[in-house]
Enzyme design. Structure first.
Site, short mmCIF file in Angstrom:
data_model
loop_
_atom_site.label_atom_id
_atom_site.label_comp_id
_atom_site.label_asym_id
_atom_site.label_seq_id
_atom_site.Cartn_x
_atom_site.Cartn_y
_atom_site.Cartn_z
CD GLU A 164 10.99 -33.27 19.92
OE1 GLU A 164 11.77 -34.22 19.77
OE2 GLU A 164 9.92 -33.37 20.55
CB SER A 192 8.20 -40.51 12.53
OG SER A 192 9.56 -40.38 12.85
CG ASN A 220 16.56 -32.82 9.61
OD1 ASN A 220 15.88 -31.92 10.09
ND2 ASN A 220 16.84 -33.93 10.28
CB CYS A 240 16.88 -36.25 14.78
SG CYS A 240 15.11 -36.41 14.54
CE LYS A 252 16.18 -19.45 12.61
NZ LYS A 252 16.52 -19.79 11.22
N PRO A 253 12.36 -20.66 10.13
CG PRO A 253 11.77 -20.53 7.86
CD PRO A 253 11.69 -19.78 9.16
CD GLU A 281 22.54 -35.82 15.45
OE1 GLU A 281 22.88 -34.65 15.63
OE2 GLU A 281 21.40 -36.14 15.10
CD GLU A 333 7.93 -30.96 18.17
OE1 GLU A 333 8.48 -31.62 17.27
OE2 GLU A 333 7.98 -29.71 18.21
#
Ligand code: NAP
Length: 495
Positions: free
Chosen positions: A267, A458, A168, A301, A191-192, A398, A475
């Site tokens: 996360e 954010s 996302n 998220c 690792k995307p 969600e 983070e």
């Protein structure tokens, strides 16, 4: 081989950026997977295949760990000032190529170009912020209570890190991990997500150009994330797992990491309440609601998942939100007019539809949207539901889409209880003109982050993360982000 110039050749068209497939990025080299297999990348706006990237095997993963291990000592010993300058260069290159990166992110993810631009700016900021953090890592020095010795605490890089990111935010979720890890002196394997690998590979080329030495950042895509991750975590040289994704996969990975006693940062998912009190500034609350709900078309998220609106302002808020949501332009993310792009997959659309149908079957009323848009592409319209009953499944799951469920409340105590009635605790939003009430409610809502009279929280300079089933660790922020990639070493010394 430096391929950055090819990817970022501004004279070339979008399709050239989209279809590049240079290989897994391991030890500074671009290579195919060891069995030659690929993963197809789909444009969610058209359902067309736009690229294919290598599908890494266990053997490829072992090569990536080898490369990260080979580069570890050199990077750890690179002076912080030099690490900082390289991170700063990453920020500058990302900023220079922001438009290209945004177009690529928008293409593979489907998000509206304006959201992609916002993401790339946010993603680049992690490099600038962590360039500044890299030279501010300090230890501790003190006298032991007994007076017998000094206590020296040295912070050292934790070691090789496996980083796993979701689709996302293909740019920001990667840089939010890579930048602090590099600032701390760690080497990494990223690792995307399989749906959005192109942005991660484009960024890998950019790090190389910025001066990140070979092997410090390695990137691999795989259709077997479970076995590939398990194999990397089983390698004793790997000391850290940093994961962003769903709570379900997070639990699986925590169990896997526990087998090898590996440090984890998690996360995970969210179920953010958006609380509007009667005394709120209605227009400001509506502006905030649109950002909190519709950034990334709801695929965030931190997205507002439940709107609790006090009885006195409820109908005016519902009417205002309906007008704003119904006016949004839906279309391919790469169209400059688009305000709400497609969802990531057909499965995602079906899930949203299931949640909406469930709420309607339990008595919710549809104010706008509410049915899947026919035709090619994974589109779901901006939707507002009112009178959503508390037992509707969407109050617990969600939604991850452009659906705003409205629930009415009467008292402060009632809304705090409702907001906390979820296993998640990532983000929450509160609108009130009464600052004392805002702070009181903020302190009682079980959530890692609160936006008070704002639709967005954010910020690379603030600690991002959740409580309860939304995760472990933080983070970004002052020291928090880098600290996740360091270990304290205590030295007792008599002087
Ligand atoms: P996901 O299904 O959990 O996948 C996330 C990543 O994990 C992907 O790279 C995926 O690879 C990988 N993965 C899947 N199964 C794995 C396994 N068994 N072992 C190791 N890796 C595995 O989540 P998603 O659908 O991509 O992302 C949406 C979720 O992420 C939502 O719940 C959202 O709330 C959460 N999220 C949280 C934050 C935060 O900061 N808290 C930020 C963004 C998103 P493949 O793509 O190859 O399957």
């Amino acid at each position: 081989m430096n391929i950055s110039a090819d990817i970022f050749d501004e004279d070339e068209g979008m399709s050239d950026y989209a279809t590049f497939s240079h290989g897994l990025y391991i030890g500074g080299r671009w290579q195919p997977s060891s069995d030659g297999r690929v993963i197809e990348v789909i444009d969610p706006s058209t359902e067309a295949v736009i690229a294919a990237v290598p599908d890494a095997t266990l053997a490829d993963a072992a090569l990536a760990v080898d490369a990260a291990a080979k580069a570890a000592a050199g990077w750890r010993e690179t002076p912080p000032r030099r690490r900082s300058e390289i991170l700063r260069r990453c920020f500058e290159l990302m900023s220079e190529r922001a438009e290209t990166l945004a177009a690529l992110t928008s293409l593979e993810n489907g998000k509206a170009l304006r959201d992609a631009r916002g993401e790339v700016a946010y993603a680049a900021e992690f490099f600038r912020w962590n360039a500044e953090e890299a030279v501010r890592i300090s230890g501790e020095f003190g006298l032991a209570p007994s007076g017998a010795n000094r206590i020296v605490v040295d912070y050292q890089p934790i070691g090789i890190c496996v980083l796993i990111t979701p689709w996302n935010f293909p740019a920001a979720m990667a840089t939010r991990k890579i930048a602090p890890a590099l600032a701390a002196g760690c080497t990494v394997i990223l690792k995307p997500a399989s749906e959005t690998p192109l942005t991660a590979y484009a960024l890998a080329a950019l790090y190389e150009e910025a001066g990140v030495p070979p092997g410090v950042v390695n990137v691999l895509t795989t259709s077997s994330p479970g076995p590939v991750t398990a194999a990397m975590l089983a390698d004793p040289r790997v000391r850290k797992l940093s994961f962003t994704g769903s709570t379900g996969i997070g639990r699986v990975l925590l169990a896997e990491a526990a087998k090898h006693v590996i440090s984890c940062s998690m996360e995970l998912g969210g179920n953010a309440p958006f609380v509007v009190f009667d005394d709120a500034d209605l227009e400001a609350a509506l502006d905030g609601a649109m950002v909190a709900k519709m950034r990334n078309a709801g695929e965030a998220c931190t997205a507002a998942n439940r709107f609790y609106v006090q009885a006195g302002i409820h109908d005016a808020f519902a009417d205002g939100l309906r007008k704003r949501m119904a006016a949004l332009q839906v279309g391919p993310g790469t169209d400059s007019e688009t305000e709400c792009g497609p969802m990531i997959t057909r499965k995602a659309v079906d899930k949203i539809d299931r949640l909406v149908q469930d709420a309607v079957a339990r008595g919710a009323k549809v104010l706008c949207g509410g049915t899947i848009l026919e035709g090619r592409g994974y589109f779901y319209p901006p939707t507002v539901l009112r009178d959503v009953p508390p037992d509707a499944v969407m109050t617990q799951e969600e939604i991850f889409g452009p659906v705003a469920p409205l629930l009415s409340f009467d008292s402060e105590a009632e809304v705090i209880a409702k907001a906390n009635d979820t296993e998640y605790g990532l983000a929450a939003y509160i609108y009130t003109r009464d600052l004392a009430r805002g702070m009181r409610v903020a302190s009682k809502i079980e959530s890692g982050m609160i936006a008070l009279n704002r639709g967005l929280m954010s910020d690379p300079a603030a600690p991002f993360g959740g409580v309860k089933q939304s995760g472990l660790g933080r983070e970004g922020g002052q020291k928090h982000g880098v600290a996740e990639f360091m270990e304290a070493k205590y030295i007792a010394v008599t002087i």
